[in-house]
Design an enzyme around this catalytic site. Structure first.
Site, PDB file in Angstrom:
ATOM      1  N   ARG A 110       0.830  -1.198   0.000  1.00 31.96           N
ATOM      2  CA  ARG A 110       0.000   0.000   0.000  1.00 31.96           C
ATOM      3  C   ARG A 110       0.868   1.252   0.000  1.00 31.96           C
ATOM      4  O   ARG A 110       1.962   1.275   0.570  1.00 31.96           O
ATOM      5  CB  ARG A 110      -0.931   0.038   1.214  1.00 31.96           C
ATOM      6  CG  ARG A 110      -1.856  -1.141   1.324  1.00 31.96           C
ATOM      7  CD  ARG A 110      -2.926  -0.937   2.370  1.00 31.96           C
ATOM      8  NE  ARG A 110      -3.834   0.132   1.970  1.00 31.96           N
ATOM      9  CZ  ARG A 110      -5.115   0.200   2.330  1.00 31.96           C
ATOM     10  NH1 ARG A 110      -5.643  -0.741   3.079  1.00 31.96           N
ATOM     11  NH2 ARG A 110      -5.861   1.194   1.948  1.00 31.96           N
ATOM     12  N   ASP A 159     -16.662  -5.424  11.552  1.00 33.72           N
ATOM     13  CA  ASP A 159     -15.642  -6.459  11.412  1.00 33.72           C
ATOM     14  C   ASP A 159     -15.643  -7.454  12.564  1.00 33.72           C
ATOM     15  O   ASP A 159     -15.133  -8.575  12.413  1.00 33.72           O
ATOM     16  CB  ASP A 159     -14.251  -5.826  11.293  1.00 33.72           C
ATOM     17  CG  ASP A 159     -13.978  -5.270   9.902  1.00 33.72           C
ATOM     18  OD1 ASP A 159     -14.836  -5.442   9.019  1.00 33.72           O
ATOM     19  OD2 ASP A 159     -12.921  -4.651   9.708  1.00 33.72           O
TER      20      ASP A 159
END
Length: 427
Positions: free
Chosen positions: A192, A314
């Site tokens: 990333r 999550d």
């Protein structure tokens, strides 16, 4: 509830996007007393850019946080405003097709910016920091959550929004008599980085690469790897995520002593994509100090609720990011729970039943999103058994496979919840 109570006490554990969004909605209602507990010393998000589909944008608006989101969100400029992603071959950036989300396109934001915008609207006193939950007890119609600092908090309902490493998920699964579920390494890692858009534009011009690839969100596809790009920070930065999947082990394990996120080298990243074309090479050369993320997910849970304790986000359904849907599912959770708890009739109903209805409605959809997020990664990396690298079939599949996800009718979910609760008419 069948009690004389005039106020329902709701505690939320976890100060990420889903938890804060839920707290923001609930605090507006006089019959709800809301407290949010966050383990960190302040609000903060891990990660960079996050993409929201049309369904998630509707949830954001329904939670009353549409305006702060619009102020910081990125949208693709006209005439490409409805494009979610353009799909291209990694080897030469050849065009394969596009996925269209009319009226929304690629709606994205920097995670930390979005959380800051939400947290700034949360009234003082609702959030308490430095509170890491370790255990839960239920006695009668009360829930008690214990924290590592030795304190505890009692409430009528406890909502766990504490992420993939949730400390409360075990309590729910044990209460249901189900095996515990821990985060599982997917075998995929992601490099990333964020690139100044003007820097990337200069680099593309110098290399003779089409600048259109900066103007529109892109997804580059290849065998066992794919790369996505989209703008954040009002177009000033380009968010880049370069995925690589190691398929040599059917049951990959990430070493317990290794962090899930670590610094890595540009050389390592470039080597992983050494067979790809100039558009990708120049893109990655603009990221001098990438980070490497080990992507973990959860197996589908058999339940999100036990007693007066419920899981959202999550904590319930951590998934791979290949549909840009994880954060959106947490917001859908928050939206439905908020609509049910905000209804004053919740005071005349056993609050456990409200959580059970939430579970019955949300879990099948969230589980499907988990499954199809994994399937999307297989499709992008030419591992879909039916599609593989057949470009015409790949193009048509990508053009339509997200429609069910984006066009979901949350109002129909709410109507079904009202029916299950015996609430014939909304108030």
């Amino acid at each position: 509830m069948n009690s004389p109570k005039s106020v329902l006490q709701v505690a939320i554990v976890g100060g990420g996007i889903a938890g804060v969004a839920l707290a923001l909605d609930l605090h507006r209602h006089q019959h709800l007393d809301v407290q949010l507990f966050e383990a960190a010393p302040a609000f903060g998000e891990v990660g960079a850019g996050v993409s929201f589909g049309a369904n998630a944008v509707r949830a954001i608006e329904g939670l009353g946080i549409g305006k702060p989101y619009e102020q910081i969100a990125d949208r693709t400029a006209q005439p490409w405003q409805d494009i979610w992603f353009e799909w291209r071959r990694g080897v030469d950036a050849g065009y394969l097709g596009a996925s269209i989300a009319e009226g929304v396109g690629q709606s994205s934001v920097h995670r930390a910016d979005f959380l800051d915008a939400l947290a700034s609207q949360l009234p003082e006193g609702i959030a308490v920091f430095g509170k890491r939950a370790v255990s839960v007890d239920e006695t009668g119609d009360r829930v008690s959550v214990q924290f590592t600092d030795g304190t505890h908090h009692q409430c009528d309902l406890l909502i766990a929004a504490d992420g993939i490493k949730s400390s409360i998920r075990d309590y729910v699964l044990q209460g249901l008599g189900q095996p515990l579920v821990a985060p599982r390494f997917s075998g995929t890692c992601a490099y990333r980085g964020m690139i100044d858009s003007s820097q990337l534009r200069d680099a593309y011009r110098a290399a003779g690469v089409d600048e259109h690839l900066i103007n529109v969100p892109q997804m580059y596809l290849g065998l066992d790897a794919h790369i996505l790009t989209f703008p954040v920070k009002q177009g000033r930065l380009i968010n880049v995520v370069a995925f690589v999947s190691d398929r040599t082990d059917a049951n990959p394990v990430w070493p317990a002593d290794k962090p899930w996120v670590k610094n890595t080298t540009q050389a390592e990243m470039l080597e992983a994509f050494s067979e790809w074309g100039d558009a990708v090479r120049v893109l990655l050369e603009c990221i001098p100090n990438p980070t490497l993320w080990a992507l973990h997910e959860l197996d589908e849970l058999s339940g999100y609720v036990h007693g007066r304790v419920g899981l959202i986000g999550d904590a319930a359904h951590a998934m791979l990011p290949h549909q840009g849907a994880g954060a959106g599912q947490g917001l859908e959770d928050a939206w439905l729970l908020a609509r049910l708890l905000a209804d004053p009739r919740v005071l005349q109903r056993d609050a456990k039943q409200v959580l059970e209805v939430y579970d019955a409605i949300r879990r099948p959809r969230a589980c499907r999103v988990q499954r199809t997020s994994w399937e999307a990664g297989e499709l992008y990396e030419f591992r879909d058994a039916k599609v593989a690298d057949q470009e015409p079939l790949l193009s048509t599949t990508l053009a339509s496979r997200f429609d069910w996800l984006w066009n979901h009718d949350m109002q129909a979910d709410l109507a079904e919840a009202h029916t299950r609760l015996g609430w014939a008419q909304a108030v």
